[in-house]
Design a protein around this motif. Structure first.
Motif, short mmCIF file in Angstrom:
data_model
loop_
_atom_site.label_atom_id
_atom_site.label_comp_id
_atom_site.label_asym_id
_atom_site.label_seq_id
_atom_site.Cartn_x
_atom_site.Cartn_y
_atom_site.Cartn_z
N ASN A 286 -4.23 -4.48 -4.16
CA ASN A 286 -3.45 -4.40 -2.93
C ASN A 286 -3.58 -3.03 -2.28
O ASN A 286 -3.64 -2.01 -2.96
CB ASN A 286 -1.96 -4.67 -3.23
CG ASN A 286 -1.70 -6.12 -3.59
OD1 ASN A 286 -1.85 -7.02 -2.78
ND2 ASN A 286 -1.34 -6.35 -4.84
N ASN A 469 -2.53 -1.55 -7.53
CA ASN A 469 -1.89 -1.37 -6.23
C ASN A 469 -1.99 0.09 -5.81
O ASN A 469 -1.56 0.98 -6.55
CB ASN A 469 -0.41 -1.77 -6.28
CG ASN A 469 -0.20 -3.27 -6.33
OD1 ASN A 469 -1.16 -4.04 -6.40
ND2 ASN A 469 1.04 -3.71 -6.31
N SER A 567 4.32 -5.33 -4.67
CA SER A 567 3.84 -6.71 -4.49
C SER A 567 4.65 -7.66 -5.36
O SER A 567 5.09 -7.32 -6.46
CB SER A 567 2.35 -6.81 -4.83
OG SER A 567 2.11 -6.47 -6.17
#
Length: 656
Positions: A286, A469, A567
């Motif tokens: 992400n 992430n 997330s």
């Protein structure tokens, strides 16, 4: 398109479809680049190349984007859906000027915008990178962005055809360009120039600067004023020859310095792809686009990930390579410099660092100068601020040595801005989790060795999902401007500086880094189930109750998100429970009331690790809920007062 052109493309596409296998960056361009399929799209390529055009076409069709070979029709005007910025290179010519046809195409597109105020064509820069080897600093200098002639392209496709990358970038709104700058021929030229600069920066972001020659690197380091001074001081203090101390310095450089090999990176890509498929059901990435943008804007990037497992080194480099970025030089503990792993890690970009510099002025100076050289040359760097792997699953307080040396490198007068990129790395199963539990119970840490590596290989199995992430970047120039507005006054290219403000600024920076890592946390099926079951009586819930609790967590974290970087899984609670059960960590018993899901004593201990990965995400809602349960009834102001009293303790403990 003429008939002969259709036949030519079909014939050329036959070997390409059989031999070429490219990866699209980003992986979901429509969503990640905010492309509108309702508005016209025109692709901009750097060089005139039918091979690149057909390769782009395959990628576009796979991603649901318009076919580059399908003409663009607006009203009664029909134009190609692609434009080349340069002729490229011929076998006997270096001609790469802007083709007149491309200039005319830009002019036609701008003219359409002058005629229709509602029209907004998206120009999407698209390049095909067939190779990413930056070369060595001893090789003949070549331009960063260089077209290949026919034989070169053929050889590259034959040898690197399965490692290619199609890179799509943020679209440029021609409506914005027309309204802001006009629609004359000068704007068409400007568009082409800006596009070529964009492609050059993109290539540099993907391949990085030329790799250093170790011999020349060591000579440069020895010639630095800082190392030369400490060598002479040490020789005088210890009453030994300067040559002897210089030899010690070279030995330290040999111990520290990486020996980066792009060939190893390329081969490792295939091996690691197999490994991740063997170990995990997928790697979720992400916020990679924000890092690509930093690299393209010329930032010196320092990745600062949390440290869960020895897999972190491999996983982050692999993800960056797959995301079209340069794998970084990685600060690794000297305990990992054992045969055969040490030499492989070194060629994969690892440089080794001792656990302590205390009392060794020569080593600390050599290491600091090596790190400053990496920054000055534009190599991205990675280090783990925690120093070691977390045994509890929670973030450890940052060790500030590497952060301090990063700031000291800035005080040498670096031209490029340095930006820290916090990275959250999470797993549904950490290989070493059983070892961590034993160490917390008092067992001594096992020394890294070949046997330990072979032991891990023997245990290869499916460990669920992995997560990388990228958190909100921290621009060090901006951080210093806020904390120490006159920091530029302390710049000294000769001597490392440690002004009085250094320690408090580094301490504040360390906390900010760890907070940004936690901001990017990834929740998953396992850590959500662990959180629910460990909070329940007797560590057990009916399946219905567990699914309901996961639904509450999902709603809470989605509707009141902890941060923009975190997330949350989008699967249904039932699917999340099924996935968690497939990892064989939960006990399932059936009775007349249905399924009861629980944790046995041993797994309950291990599952605290995964709960602790994300406990900070629900700490504040949990605090509010507990206050409400305790007080039964309380005013909003009273609730706020209670939270304000207790929150600083949680914030300091959990890097919230």
């Amino acid at each position: 398109m003429a008939l002969w052109q259709k036949i030519y493309y079909k014939l050329l596409n036959l070997p390409l479809s059989a031999w070429v296998n490219t990866q699209c960056i980003p992986s979901e361009p429509v969503e990640q680049l905010n492309l509108s399929l309702a508005r016209p799209i025109v692709y901009v390529l750097p060089f005139q190349s039918h091979t690149d055009l057909l390769t782009l076409r395959r990628t576009c069709l796979r991603q649901g984007l318009p076919d580059p070979l399908t003409p663009l029709t607006i009203g009664d005007v029909t134009l190609p859906r692609y434009v080349f910025i340069s002729h490229g290179r011929k076998v006997f010519s270096g001609d790469d000027d802007l083709p007149a046809r491309s200039l005319a195409h830009f002019k036609d597109l701008l003219h359409l915008h002058r005629q229709d105020s509602e029209l907004d064509i998206q120009l999407v820069p698209a390049s095909v990178l067939w190779q990413r080897d930056p070369g060595n600093e001893t090789q003949r200098h070549q331009a960063i962005l260089r077209a290949m002639n026919g034989p070169e392209k053929l050889w590259t496709i034959l040898t690197r055809g399965r490692d290619g990358m199609v890179r799509l970038s943020q679209a440029v709104s021609l409506r914005y360009m027309a309204d802001k700058h006009g629609t004359d021929q000068a704007i068409a030229h400007k568009l082409a120039r800006v596009a070529m600069i964009h492609f050059s920066r993109q290539k540099l972001a993907a391949s990085g600067p030329r790799l250093p020659n170790r011999g020349l690197l060591f000579k440069r380091l020895l010639a630095s004023k800082a190392i030369d001074k400490v060598v002479h001081d040490e020789a005088q203090t210890r009453d030994v020859s300067v040559d002897k101390v210089r030899k010690e310095a070279i030995d330290m450089m040999e111990e520290i310095a990486a020996n980066f090999s792009y060939r190893l990176i390329r081969y490792s890509d295939r091996i690691l792809t197999w490994l991740w498929n063997k170990l995990y059901q997928g790697i979720h990435v992400n916020n990679a686009e924000r890092v690509r943008q930093l690299a393209q804007d010329g930032h010196e990037i320092v990745y600062v990930p949390c440290h869960r497992s020895h897999m972190d080194y491999l996983l982050l480099s692999y993800v960056l390579y797959k995301e079209g970025l340069v794998p970084p030089h990685i600060a690794a503990g000297v305990n990992l410099n054992f045969f055969p792993a040490g030499p492989l890690f070194r060629r994969g970009g690892a440089f080794f660092i001792r656990r302590s510099f205390k009392g060794n002025r020569l080593y600390s100076t050599v290491f600091r100068e090596y790190l400053a050289e990496l920054f000055a040359r534009g190599y991205s760097v990675e280090y783990f601020a925690e120093g070691g792997r977390s045994r509890t699953g929670r973030l450890l307080p940052a060790k500030t040595g590497m952060l301090a040396m990063t700031l000291q490198a800035m005080l040498r007068g670096l031209q490029r801005p340095i930006t820290l990129v916090p990275v959250y790395i999470g797993y549904e199963h950490v290989m070493e989790v059983n070892t961590y539990a034993k160490e917390l119970q008092g067992q001594r840490k096992e020394k890294e060795s070949v046997g330990q590596v072979l032991g891990i290989v023997r245990k290869l199995r499916n460990y669920g999902l992995g997560y990388v992430n990228f958190g909100e970047p921290i621009a060090l120039n901006q951080h210093l401007n806020e904390q120490v507005p006159d920091w530029h006054d302390y710049i000294n290219p000769m001597e490392p500086q440690k002004p009085a403000w250094m320690n408090p600024v580094v301490s504040d920076l360390a906390t900010k880094v760890m907070t940004h890592i936690n901001d990017a946390a990834a929740t998953n099926a396992l850590n959500l189930c662990a959180t629910a079951l460990l909070a329940s009586r007797q560590r057990a819930l009916s399946r219905e109750a567990l699914e309901a609790q996961l639904g509450v967590y999902q709603a809470l974290l989605t509707q009141a998100p902890y941060s923009a970087s975190s997330s949350v899984p989008q699967d249904s609670p039932a699917d999340l429970v099924d996935h968690a059960l497939s990892l064989n960590k939960l006990v399932v018993e059936k009775d007349t009331m249905g399924e009861v899901i629980s944790l046995d004593r041993q797994q309950a201990i291990l599952m605290t690790y995964y709960r602790n990965n994300v406990i900070h995400l629900v700490a504040l809602p949990s605090l509010i809920a507990q206050i409400l349960v305790t007080h039964k009834s309380i005013s909003r102001s009273g609730l706020r007062a209670c939270v304000q009293q207790l929150y600083p303790l949680l914030k300091a403990e959990l890097f919230m």
